[in-house]
Scaffold this motif. Structure first.
Motif, PDB file in Angstrom:
ATOM      1  N   ALA A  34      -5.510  -1.329 -56.677  1.00  0.00           N
ATOM      2  CA  ALA A  34      -5.422  -2.460 -57.604  1.00  0.00           C
ATOM      3  C   ALA A  34      -6.492  -2.364 -58.686  1.00  0.00           C
ATOM      4  N   MET A  35      -6.659  -1.099 -59.154  1.00  0.00           N
ATOM      5  CA  MET A  35      -7.646  -0.895 -60.231  1.00  0.00           C
ATOM      6  C   MET A  35      -6.898  -0.353 -61.448  1.00  0.00           C
ATOM      7  N   PRO A  36      -7.562  -0.176 -62.575  1.00  0.00           N
ATOM      8  CA  PRO A  36      -6.873   0.343 -63.760  1.00  0.00           C
ATOM      9  C   PRO A  36      -6.138   1.655 -63.459  1.00  0.00           C
ATOM     10  N   GLY A  82     -10.184  -1.888 -55.674  1.00  0.00           N
ATOM     11  CA  GLY A  82     -10.111  -2.755 -56.856  1.00  0.00           C
ATOM     12  C   GLY A  82      -9.725  -4.139 -56.386  1.00  0.00           C
ATOM     13  N   LEU A  83     -10.507  -5.129 -56.784  1.00  0.00           N
ATOM     14  CA  LEU A  83     -10.234  -6.483 -56.294  1.00  0.00           C
ATOM     15  C   LEU A  83     -10.403  -7.486 -57.449  1.00  0.00           C
ATOM     16  N   GLY A  84      -9.661  -7.209 -58.510  1.00  0.00           N
ATOM     17  CA  GLY A  84      -9.720  -8.095 -59.668  1.00  0.00           C
ATOM     18  C   GLY A  84      -8.632  -9.147 -59.585  1.00  0.00           C
ATOM     19  N   LEU A  85      -8.084  -9.495 -60.743  1.00  0.00           N
ATOM     20  CA  LEU A  85      -7.067 -10.554 -60.801  1.00  0.00           C
ATOM     21  C   LEU A  85      -5.910 -10.273 -59.839  1.00  0.00           C
ATOM     22  N   ILE A  86      -5.351  -9.064 -59.949  1.00  0.00           N
ATOM     23  CA  ILE A  86      -4.145  -8.771 -59.178  1.00  0.00           C
ATOM     24  C   ILE A  86      -4.483  -8.503 -57.711  1.00  0.00           C
ATOM     25  N   SER A  90      -9.535 -11.792 -65.876  1.00  0.00           N
ATOM     26  CA  SER A  90      -9.680 -10.708 -64.918  1.00  0.00           C
ATOM     27  C   SER A  90     -10.802 -11.040 -63.936  1.00  0.00           C
ATOM     28  N   GLY A  91     -10.903 -10.218 -62.940  1.00  0.00           N
ATOM     29  CA  GLY A  91     -11.983 -10.397 -61.966  1.00  0.00           C
ATOM     30  C   GLY A  91     -11.545 -11.143 -60.722  1.00  0.00           C
ATOM     31  N   VAL A  92     -12.368 -11.013 -59.685  1.00  0.00           N
ATOM     32  CA  VAL A  92     -12.015 -11.527 -58.366  1.00  0.00           C
ATOM     33  C   VAL A  92     -11.860 -13.057 -58.349  1.00  0.00           C
ATOM     34  N   SER A  98     -12.880  -2.074 -51.665  1.00  0.00           N
ATOM     35  CA  SER A  98     -13.894  -1.270 -52.327  1.00  0.00           C
ATOM     36  C   SER A  98     -13.727  -1.557 -53.809  1.00  0.00           C
ATOM     37  N   SER A  99     -14.860  -1.709 -54.481  1.00  0.00           N
ATOM     38  CA  SER A  99     -14.755  -1.995 -55.898  1.00  0.00           C
ATOM     39  C   SER A  99     -15.885  -1.309 -56.609  1.00  0.00           C
ATOM     40  N   ARG A 100     -15.862  -1.354 -57.923  1.00  0.00           N
ATOM     41  CA  ARG A 100     -16.899  -0.647 -58.663  1.00  0.00           C
ATOM     42  C   ARG A 100     -18.240  -1.374 -58.533  1.00  0.00           C
ATOM     43  N   SER A 101     -18.208  -2.679 -58.743  1.00  0.00           N
ATOM     44  CA  SER A 101     -19.491  -3.381 -58.770  1.00  0.00           C
ATOM     45  C   SER A 101     -19.746  -4.120 -57.460  1.00  0.00           C
ATOM     46  N   PRO A 102     -21.006  -4.089 -56.981  1.00  0.00           N
ATOM     47  CA  PRO A 102     -21.348  -4.796 -55.732  1.00  0.00           C
ATOM     48  C   PRO A 102     -21.091  -6.292 -55.865  1.00  0.00           C
ATOM     49  N   GLY A 141      -0.068  -1.018 -60.374  1.00  0.00           N
ATOM     50  CA  GLY A 141      -0.305  -0.586 -61.751  1.00  0.00           C
ATOM     51  C   GLY A 141       0.822  -0.942 -62.704  1.00  0.00           C
ATOM     52  N   SER A 142       0.471  -1.152 -63.958  1.00  0.00           N
ATOM     53  CA  SER A 142       1.441  -1.559 -64.960  1.00  0.00           C
ATOM     54  C   SER A 142       2.274  -0.397 -65.480  1.00  0.00           C
ATOM     55  N   THR A 143       1.890   0.827 -65.153  1.00  0.00           N
ATOM     56  CA  THR A 143       2.728   1.981 -65.498  1.00  0.00           C
ATOM     57  C   THR A 143       3.012   2.703 -64.191  1.00  0.00           C
TER      58      THR A 143
HETATM   59  P1  NAP Z   1      -9.210  -6.645 -63.197  1.00  0.00           P
HETATM   60  O1  NAP Z   1      -9.153  -8.075 -62.900  1.00  0.00           O
HETATM   61  O2  NAP Z   1     -10.026  -6.172 -64.349  1.00  0.00           O
HETATM   62  O3  NAP Z   1      -9.676  -5.896 -61.906  1.00  0.00           O
HETATM   63  C1  NAP Z   1      -9.807  -4.512 -61.836  1.00  0.00           C
HETATM   64  C2  NAP Z   1     -10.454  -4.130 -60.541  1.00  0.00           C
HETATM   65  O4  NAP Z   1     -10.518  -2.712 -60.457  1.00  0.00           O
HETATM   66  C3  NAP Z   1     -11.880  -4.639 -60.412  1.00  0.00           C
HETATM   67  O5  NAP Z   1     -12.108  -5.009 -59.105  1.00  0.00           O
HETATM   68  C4  NAP Z   1     -12.672  -3.415 -60.791  1.00  0.00           C
HETATM   69  O6  NAP Z   1     -13.928  -3.391 -60.180  1.00  0.00           O
HETATM   70  C5  NAP Z   1     -11.852  -2.322 -60.232  1.00  0.00           C
HETATM   71  N1  NAP Z   1     -12.059  -1.032 -60.890  1.00  0.00           N
HETATM   72  C6  NAP Z   1     -12.148  -0.768 -62.191  1.00  0.00           C
HETATM   73  N2  NAP Z   1     -12.302   0.546 -62.405  1.00  0.00           N
HETATM   74  C7  NAP Z   1     -12.351   1.122 -61.195  1.00  0.00           C
HETATM   75  C8  NAP Z   1     -12.498   2.453 -60.753  1.00  0.00           C
HETATM   76  N3  NAP Z   1     -12.615   3.444 -61.629  1.00  0.00           N
HETATM   77  N4  NAP Z   1     -12.470   2.671 -59.428  1.00  0.00           N
HETATM   78  C9  NAP Z   1     -12.341   1.656 -58.556  1.00  0.00           C
HETATM   79  N5  NAP Z   1     -12.195   0.386 -58.921  1.00  0.00           N
HETATM   80  C10 NAP Z   1     -12.202   0.130 -60.207  1.00  0.00           C
HETATM   81  O7  NAP Z   1      -7.776  -6.028 -63.411  1.00  0.00           O
HETATM   82  P2  NAP Z   1      -6.373  -6.490 -62.848  1.00  0.00           P
HETATM   83  O8  NAP Z   1      -5.760  -7.383 -63.855  1.00  0.00           O
HETATM   84  O9  NAP Z   1      -6.483  -6.952 -61.457  1.00  0.00           O
HETATM   85  O10 NAP Z   1      -5.589  -5.124 -62.908  1.00  0.00           O
HETATM   86  C11 NAP Z   1      -5.515  -4.240 -61.833  1.00  0.00           C
HETATM   87  C12 NAP Z   1      -4.255  -3.410 -61.930  1.00  0.00           C
HETATM   88  O11 NAP Z   1      -3.152  -4.298 -61.990  1.00  0.00           O
HETATM   89  C13 NAP Z   1      -4.183  -2.547 -63.152  1.00  0.00           C
HETATM   90  O12 NAP Z   1      -3.674  -1.286 -62.812  1.00  0.00           O
HETATM   91  C14 NAP Z   1      -3.174  -3.247 -64.038  1.00  0.00           C
HETATM   92  O13 NAP Z   1      -2.441  -2.314 -64.789  1.00  0.00           O
HETATM   93  C15 NAP Z   1      -2.315  -3.938 -63.020  1.00  0.00           C
HETATM   94  N6  NAP Z   1      -1.667  -5.168 -63.515  1.00  0.00           N
HETATM   95  C16 NAP Z   1      -2.349  -6.078 -64.244  1.00  0.00           C
HETATM   96  C17 NAP Z   1      -1.727  -7.234 -64.684  1.00  0.00           C
HETATM   97  C18 NAP Z   1      -2.450  -8.272 -65.503  1.00  0.00           C
HETATM   98  O14 NAP Z   1      -1.836  -9.072 -66.188  1.00  0.00           O
HETATM   99  N7  NAP Z   1      -3.752  -8.315 -65.457  1.00  0.00           N
HETATM  100  C19 NAP Z   1      -0.398  -7.455 -64.357  1.00  0.00           C
HETATM  101  C20 NAP Z   1       0.272  -6.536 -63.569  1.00  0.00           C
HETATM  102  C21 NAP Z   1      -0.383  -5.373 -63.153  1.00  0.00           C
HETATM  103  P3  NAP Z   1     -15.188  -4.305 -60.561  1.00  0.00           P
HETATM  104  O15 NAP Z   1     -14.685  -5.695 -60.749  1.00  0.00           O
HETATM  105  O16 NAP Z   1     -15.976  -4.196 -59.353  1.00  0.00           O
HETATM  106  O17 NAP Z   1     -15.791  -3.726 -61.782  1.00  0.00           O
END
Ligand code: NAP
Length: 735
Positions: free
Chosen positions: A69-71, A9-13, A129-131, A33-37, A96-98
């Motif tokens: 770093a994914m949901p 998972g390589l989104g925001l966090i 969100s997102g990289v 490794s992430s879901r989408s190429p 993760g947030s939980t």
């Molecule tokens: P995000 O920007 O939406 O990024 C999520 C990443 O996880 C994306 O790279 C996504 O892939 C990937 N992903 C989604 N489903 C997946 C799966 N089933 N298997 C593998 N990869 C998967 O989210 P984020 O904000 O970085 O959040 C990531 C984690 O941080 C979560 O657990 C969240 O609870 C925690 N968090 C978030 C925040 C916040 O404010 N956002 C704060 C603290 C903690 P693609 O992009 O390739 O689809």
């Protein structure tokens, strides 16, 4: 720090943490490794990762750190997929947030949570969100919570901690369960409410109009409803228990407010709103790492005061601290509404105010020194939800000890690090004699102080071993609820603000010589209190106007309690021109307007009887002595050596720097009057020293620079503005 780090998972966090690792060269190789190429190709394009994999198992091969770093609901399936590809020494962590469901997912997959699995949660983020949303400074000055298990590997834990510290975060540890409870209330519930409110409004038929007219409140409150739904879907399910229980207590709160509105119960509505408003400010400052009030003392300040200037005009200096405390206490315990003006909005008195709010008293303000207290009577206090935190305020803790000993409920009082070292047995002992169940902590009898409710108190006759206004007041206040008479005898006179204010609230207190008597079982009646200006703050202007040429000031509404007027007596003995105008009594306290004009001061031997009545005013009186003709001798003031600084030594050092012959002695000082010069002096963080040297510039022939002046704000918030307005040429520099 690491050879190879793999992000799943390589989104925001995830991408923000990857940016930190890159920028600080913490890893040789970063893969993901992430879901989408597309995510992976973007990450490669911006040079964030060295390789991207569709298959998580491939990504983690040879990695010594894996970051999930994914949901959160994907944790179990991801762990199952990578399990067989992990090297033995790998550290796994997550963001993760939980935490509960992440840990149980690991348990399900591995049988037992691996010792090098470190659950973590950065308390930072945004609705994006997102990289590409990632930022290298996302975690800077934010908190990261690590929730290790009893068998977690300490070395791995330390490494993860260090990694987050490099990101600029402050790392805390907590149990998994506590984390989920706390986050349910502070993060998950607010998100749930925001999503729900927007959804509810959006469903209404008039929704377009509603959104068109949506004002700032709606926008502020619902900003977080723009967050990623799939992430929050996972969080709501993953922390079901915590969220449902937070939602229950929130629903009860809404119900209380609703009933209050239905019943037009203004007191209840105001109670909820004022408590919330104060708590909001309180939290803001706690989050900012400061205390109740934003004071200047976060920065280091220097006063630069040009020689010359004068003092002219009518000045009102801040309210007396001792009286401000007592106005809240007695106002809360009185029947009816007490209106206070001139309240000193300093941290200590605000701590008392907060304690009574915590015990269910509705208190409006303070706003510009005005406070309205909706008294609950002597039997109306309610059990506070938590320990009462009184910050640095010894007055609050000692006086409250007396009040709390007589309540029907148990309480615990805590204070900040410095108060936690101060002795509390002095007040606990006599209260125990009255029948209180009160316990202090440790061998030295320091805070926290725990008090058991429902004890019947009886009056005692108490000969105080040491003179202390706080102990006297604590015992007197307990006497309000005691059966029979409480009789206190003091070894030496101390400030009598409590006795006077009790009388101001219509309660009989007898004083005969050094003995004070109070009978339990009466009642306090609400009153108006215009808190007198603090004579200790007024003293700087008394001295300033005496030494400056062409000075003429009227210090308004100054408290002239006989136990505090040493500075007036001493200045008059030195030839000062001070006139008390319009003498009157307010809430039991004598006050007057004090006119002070320039005078030719002469050195004197200070009368020892005046020393306890002027103990806080000597720093400024030393300046008066430096400007007087002849020698001034102070004796019997050894207490000055153990104030906020060693006031004898620090003042002598400063005076010598400014060219005055000042000779410190064990219990005082010998000062030869002369011409003050300019120079740089150090206040050692002592507010009274800083203000005294500022005033000295009025008679100096060079600029005086004073180091370390931030603490002035705690006792005299607007000193600089007031002094400048009156004619002192003072500037403040941030250093
Ligand atoms: P995000 O920007 O939406 O990024 C999520 C990443 O996880 C994306 O790279 C996504 O892939 C990937 N992903 C989604 N489903 C997946 C799966 N089933 N298997 C593998 N990869 C998967 O989210 P984020 O904000 O970085 O959040 C990531 C984690 O941080 C979560 O657990 C969240 O609870 C925690 N968090 C978030 C925040 C916040 O404010 N956002 C704060 C603290 C903690 P693609 O992009 O390739 O689809």
């Amino acid at each position: 720090m690491f050879n190879k780090v793999a992000f799943i998972g390589l989104g925001l966090i995830g991408s923000s943490l990857a940016r930190v690792l890159r920028a600080n060269h913490l890893a040789q190789t970063i893969v993901a490794s992430s879901r989408s190429p597309r995510t992976l190709s973007l990450a490669l394009d911006i040079g964030l990762i060295d390789a991207g994999y569709a298959d998580a198992a491939e990504a983690v091969l040879d990695a010594d750190l894996v970051v999930l770093a994914m949901p959160v609901c994907a944790t179990q399936s991801v762990l199952a997929a990578i399990k067989d590809s992990l090297k033995a020494s790998v550290i796994i962590t997550d963001v993760g947030s939980t935490k509960g469901n992440v840990v149980s997912a690991a348990e399900t997959v591995f049988g037992i949570v691996p010792t090098r699995f470190i659950p973590a949660h950065p308390i930072a983020g945004s609705e994006q969100s997102g990289v590409l949303a990632g930022k290298v400074d996302l975690f800077d000055r934010h908190k990261v919570i690590i929730t290790p298990l009893p068998h977690t590997d300490a070395e791995a834990c330390l490494l993860i901690q260090q990694m987050w510290q490099v990101a600029g975060a402050e790392v805390l540890t907590m149990t998994v369960q506590r984390h989920d409870e706390v986050l349910a209330k502070t993060s998950h519930l607010p998100h749930l409410l925001a999503f729900s409110l927007v959804d509810t409004l959006a469903r209404e038929s008039q929704n377009l109009d509603i959104f068109r007219f949506a004002a700032g409140g709606f926008r502020d409150f619902t900003r977080i409803a723009g967050s990623d739904p799939s992430m929050w879907h996972d969080i709501f399910l993953a922390n079901e228990q915590g969220i449902l229980s937070a939602l229950d207590s929130f629903s009860q709160g809404v119900e209380r407010l609703k009933s209050a509105i239905v019943a037009h119960d203004s007191d209840a509505i105001l109670g909820i709103l004022t408590r919330a408003q104060v708590a909001r400010h309180h939290f803001t400052h706690m989050l900012a790492g400061t205390a109740y009030q934003k004071t200047m003392n976060t920065k280091n300040l220097q006063f630069v005061v040009e020689a010359g200037g004068t003092l002219q005009g009518n000045l009102r200096v801040p309210g007396d601290k001792s009286i401000s405390h007592r106005s809240i206490m007695l106002g809360s315990l009185a029947e009816g509404v007490t209106e206070v003006t001139g309240f000193l909005e300093g941290e200590d008195a605000l701590a008392t105010l907060q304690a009574f709010r915590d015990m269910g008293v509705v208190i409006e303000g303070p706003k510009n020194g005005e406070v309205r207290i909706h008294g609950v009577g002597l039997h109306g206090l309610q059990a506070p939800p938590n320990a009462l935190y009184v910050g640095n305020s010894g007055t609050s803790m000692r006086l409250l000890s007396g009040i709390l000993s007589a309540q029907k409920f148990d309480t615990v009082m805590t204070g900040d690090a410095s108060l936690s070292k101060r002795p509390m047995e002095r007040i606990a002992k006599p209260l125990r004699q009255m029948g209180a169940m009160i316990q202090t902590t440790g061998e030295k009898g320091t805070p926290p102080v725990s008090i058991k409710g429902n004890q019947a108190l009886k009056g005692i006759t108490y000969d105080m071993p040491v003179a202390s206004a706080q102990v006297k007041s604590g015992v007197l206040l307990a006497g309000l609820w005691a059966e029979g008479e409480t009789v206190i005898t003091e070894p030496a006179p101390t400030r009598d603000h409590s006795e006077r204010m009790l009388r101001g609230f219509g309660y009989k207190v007898k004083t005969e010589g050094s003995t004070i008597r109070i009978q339990g079982g009466g009642k306090l009646t609400a009153t108006k209190i215009d808190v007198p200006a603090d004579i200790s703050s007024a003293a700087f202007f008394m001295v300033g106007a005496s030494i400056a040429p062409n000075a003429d000031v009227v210090l308004e509404h100054v408290g002239i309690n006989p136990t505090r007027i040493g500075v007036i007596n001493i200045l008059r003995a030195m030839g000062g021109d001070l006139t008390l105008l319009n003498e009157r009594e307010v809430g039991g306290e004598p006050v007057a307007d004090i006119r002070v004009r320039s005078a030719k001061l002469k050195g004197i031997q200070i009368n020892e009887a005046d020393v306890p009545l002027a103990i806080d005013e000597f720093p400024s009186l030393f300046i008066a002595a430096a400007c007087a003709e002849g020698t001034t001798v102070l004796t019997g003031a050894e207490e000055l050596r153990v104030k906020e600084s060693d006031r004898i030594q620090v003042m002598a050092d400063g005076l010598i720097t400014l060219g005055i012959d000042a000779q410190p002695t064990p219990d005082g000082m010998i000062i030869q009057g002369g011409q003050l010069g300019g120079g740089k002096v150090v206040s050692h963080g002592d507010h009274r020293i800083a203000m005294s040297f500022a005033i000295a510039a009025l008679r100096a022939n060079g600029t005086i620079e004073i180091e370390d002046c931030a603490n002035v704000a705690t006792s005299f918030p607007l000193f600089v503005e007031l002094a400048r307005g009156a004619g002192l040429k003072i500037k403040v520099l941030e250093v």
